[in-house]
Design a protein around this motif. Structure first.
Motif, short mmCIF file in Angstrom:
data_model
loop_
_atom_site.label_atom_id
_atom_site.label_comp_id
_atom_site.label_asym_id
_atom_site.label_seq_id
_atom_site.Cartn_x
_atom_site.Cartn_y
_atom_site.Cartn_z
N GLU A 40 78.16 43.02 16.41
CA GLU A 40 78.54 44.10 16.39
C GLU A 40 77.40 45.26 15.72
N CYS A 45 72.47 38.43 17.26
CA CYS A 45 73.05 37.79 18.26
C CYS A 45 72.52 37.86 19.49
N CYS A 48 74.20 41.31 23.22
CA CYS A 48 74.38 42.68 23.88
C CYS A 48 73.22 43.15 24.63
N CYS A 85 73.05 47.37 21.63
CA CYS A 85 73.59 48.01 20.51
C CYS A 85 72.57 48.79 19.47
#
Ligand code: FES
Length: 111
Positions: A40, A45, A48, A85
């Protein structure tokens, strides 16, 4: 404003309406693009990851060092790869085109 997503198969495309201030990842997810964005937006991570169209890449603000580091871990990275993101849409990004990367486990991205 408008953003175009080119699907992972390189053929399909989705035209998305977006507002200034939207995060590119959120717009992609609203239009059911297969970007997980697991962390998020915490830059932890790389799920995205998108490949920005070459013609649009220079319109984006520069990549931070942390983003570069995360991109090193993403599959199928190219010179114009970004973490969606981290991209805040502004009016001067109207018409942005980004490619959803093919899943690395299914396909090698040709360079
Ligand atoms: S959502 Fe995890 S790095 Fe972008």
């Amino acid at each position: 404003m408008r953003v175009t997503f080119i699907h992972a198969d390189g053929k399909g495309r989705t035209e998305a309406e977006a507002q200034s201030g939207d995060i590119l990842l959120d717009v992609a997810q609203r239009h059911l693009m297969p970007l997980e964005g697991t962390c998020e937006g915490q830059m932890a991570c790389s799920t995205c990851h998108v490949i920005v169209d070459r013609q649009d890449f220079d319109r984006l603000p520069p990549t931070s060092e942390m983003e570069e580091d995360m991109l090193d871990l993403a599959a199928g990275v190219r010179r114009t790869s970004r973490l969606s993101c981290q991209i805040v849409l502004t009016p001067d990004l109207n018409g942005l085109t980004v490619h959803i990367p093919p899943e690395s486990r299914n396909m090698q991205v040709p360079h």
